[in-house]
Design a protein around this motif. Structure first.
Motif, PDB file in Angstrom:
ATOM      1  N   LEU A   1     -16.466   1.599   1.656  1.00  0.00           N
ATOM      2  CA  LEU A   1     -15.698   0.811   0.704  1.00  0.00           C
ATOM      3  C   LEU A   1     -16.605  -0.096  -0.131  1.00  0.00           C
ATOM      4  N   ASP A   2     -17.625  -0.650   0.494  1.00  0.00           N
ATOM      5  CA  ASP A   2     -18.507  -1.607  -0.171  1.00  0.00           C
ATOM      6  C   ASP A   2     -19.654  -0.857  -0.829  1.00  0.00           C
TER       7      ASP A   2
ATOM      8  N   ASP B   1      -7.281   1.508  -0.073  1.00  0.00           N
ATOM      9  CA  ASP B   1      -7.778   0.401  -0.889  1.00  0.00           C
ATOM     10  C   ASP B   1      -7.295   0.437  -2.328  1.00  0.00           C
TER      11      ASP B   1
ATOM     12  N   ALA C   1     -10.791   3.985  -6.015  1.00  0.00           N
ATOM     13  CA  ALA C   1     -10.559   3.786  -4.585  1.00  0.00           C
ATOM     14  C   ALA C   1     -11.489   4.698  -3.815  1.00  0.00           C
TER      15      ALA C   1
ATOM     16  N   ARG D   1     -10.573   5.445  -0.592  1.00  0.00           N
ATOM     17  CA  ARG D   1      -9.669   6.133   0.331  1.00  0.00           C
ATOM     18  C   ARG D   1      -8.446   6.619  -0.433  1.00  0.00           C
TER      19      ARG D   1
ATOM     20  N   LEU E   1     -13.673  -3.197  -7.527  1.00  0.00           N
ATOM     21  CA  LEU E   1     -13.365  -2.548  -6.247  1.00  0.00           C
ATOM     22  C   LEU E   1     -13.749  -3.505  -5.125  1.00  0.00           C
ATOM     23  N   ASN E   2     -13.024  -3.426  -4.033  1.00  0.00           N
ATOM     24  CA  ASN E   2     -13.405  -4.125  -2.807  1.00  0.00           C
ATOM     25  C   ASN E   2     -13.598  -5.627  -3.026  1.00  0.00           C
ATOM     26  N   ASP E   3     -12.699  -6.239  -3.799  1.00  0.00           N
ATOM     27  CA  ASP E   3     -12.698  -7.678  -4.069  1.00  0.00           C
ATOM     28  C   ASP E   3     -13.818  -8.134  -4.991  1.00  0.00           C
TER      29      ASP E   3
ATOM     30  N   SER F   1      -4.850   1.763   5.581  1.00  0.00           N
ATOM     31  CA  SER F   1      -5.642   0.760   4.855  1.00  0.00           C
ATOM     32  C   SER F   1      -6.177   1.312   3.536  1.00  0.00           C
TER      33      SER F   1
ATOM     34  N   ASN G   1      -6.871  -2.760  -5.150  1.00  0.00           N
ATOM     35  CA  ASN G   1      -7.845  -2.658  -6.247  1.00  0.00           C
ATOM     36  C   ASN G   1      -7.132  -2.645  -7.597  1.00  0.00           C
TER      37      ASN G   1
ATOM     38  N   LYS H   1       0.826  -1.205   0.000  1.00  0.00           N
ATOM     39  CA  LYS H   1       0.000   0.000   0.000  1.00  0.00           C
ATOM     40  C   LYS H   1       0.860   1.255   0.000  1.00  0.00           C
TER      41      LYS H   1
END
Length: 369
Positions: free
Chosen positions: A213-214, A169, A159, A161, A195-197, A167, A173, A2
């Motif tokens: 995030l989700d 993301d 992202a 953030r 995004l976010n898996d 953390s 991503n 990161k």
């Protein structure tokens, strides 16, 4: 890996070839050079990154700041901060713009569509990634879904953030987006949002929350797949969304102006005439319920339609829903939300389509009674 404030301080400033002018008139002045080219490993897929700015390319003043940050990191810095990318792909990168996604306009969107079509036509390129701010990411993703004609994957990634946040993301991503762009599993699935898996179809995916995030998902159609230990896993075989229409923008320099009018209690009926007077060639309204509006507003819209013939598309202001055919003067958006209905109408008008053909394009996405 990161981002960190320390790492960012070590990275050299990127000499960005920025668009000279982001107005309609400036389309032909848009100059973009290749900003990144990593060493070539013949055993790895070739993935091209088109960077446009957004939170994924932003920095805050502290590692706890998650609002009020500043855009400015370039594509070279994004790649340098995730060296693991070089283990999974050969990267070429272009800096298309470096702005918040609220400032993405037709000049940038058209340039992206044309460059991506050209890039994917190369036998050596496996797929492309577009880094983008999340606020209007779904619009650019849907525009590319509607203008890129290739079996190879196009991945939009952003992202929630900034790069300097705890953390953050963005790096993971980006890693996942590049992984999918270079994977044979990503073929024949159109433009996707990562995004976010999660992996979502650009046709259906919407940003559902301004902060968390989700946020990117489709409540009705669901997700295409997920990443498990950074490996893309799809729930379904490749398929094309029902009703997808692809437009050729190779020779397009300007898009027809289409405005969105938001329906609400006591809405001002004059908004329809104001939109037309300001140059709109089409109007989408984000209707209450399944494409409704007040009697006064409806009367004003119908009078405008009768006087000018301007196409008016009825959509829904709710996150999801369906607007059926049946309006006397409106075109039903079906499952398209207002921002995506706007793009369909805009591209149809730009292609010179009449009302019947535009109505037919929208109708392809929903069942007949």
């Amino acid at each position: 890996m990161k981002f960190s404030a320390q790492l960012l301080a070590l990275l050299p400033p990127l000499a960005v070839a920025s668009p000279v002018n982001l107005t309609r008139a400036g389309l032909h002045k848009l100059f973009v050079r290749q900003d990144v080219q990593t060493a070539i490993n013949a055993s790895l897929p070739n993935v091209t990154i088109f960077a446009t700015g957004g939170t994924i390319a932003s920095q805050g003043t502290s590692n706890t700041q998650t609002t009020g940050y500043s855009v400015g990191l370039g594509v070279q810095q994004l790649v340098d901060a995730v060296p693991e990318l070089l283990n999974i792909s050969n990267i070429a990168g272009y800096q298309i713009s470096n702005v918040g996604s609220g400032s993405i306009n037709e000049t940038i969107s058209l340039k992206l569509a044309k460059m991506i079509n050209e890039e994917l036509a190369k036998d050596t390129v496996s797929g492309v990634v577009v880094t983008h701010g999340t606020d209007t990411l779904e619009e650019t993703a849907f525009f590319l879904e509607s203008t890129v004609n290739s079996t190879k994957p196009v991945i939009l990634v952003g992202a929630m953030r900034p790069a300097t946040a705890l953390s953050a993301d963005g790096p993971l991503n980006l890693y996942q987006a590049v992984t999918l762009a270079g994977s044979p599993a990503g073929r024949d699935r159109g433009t996707m949002i990562v995004l976010n898996d999660r992996i979502g179809s650009a046709f259906y995916t919407t940003k559902n929350n301004a902060n968390t995030l989700d946020t990117f998902f489709s409540t009705e159609a669901g997700q295409l797949g997920v990443f498990i230990n950074q490996v893309p896993f799809f729930f379904f075989a490749p398929s094309e969304p029902v009703g997808r229409v692809v437009f050729d923008v190779t020779n397009v320099t300007d898009l027809a102006q289409v405005d969105i009018v938001y329906s609400h209690q006591d809405m001002d009926p004059a908004l329809f005439n104001a939109s037309y007077s300001s140059g709109a060639k089409g109007i989408v309204f984000a209707g209450v319920g399944a494409g409704g509006m007040s009697d006064k507003a409806s009367l004003a819209a119908e009078e405008l339609y009768n006087a000018t013939g301007i196409p008016i598309v009825a959509s829904h202001r709710s996150t999801d829903g369906f607007v059926p055919d049946g309006g006397d003067f409106t075109i039903a958006s079906g499952f398209y939300n207002p921002q995506k209905a706007r793009i369909v109408l805009q591209l149809g008008l730009t292609a010179g389509w009449g009302e019947d053909k535009i109505k037919e394009a929208f109708a392809k996405s929903y069942p007949k009674p």
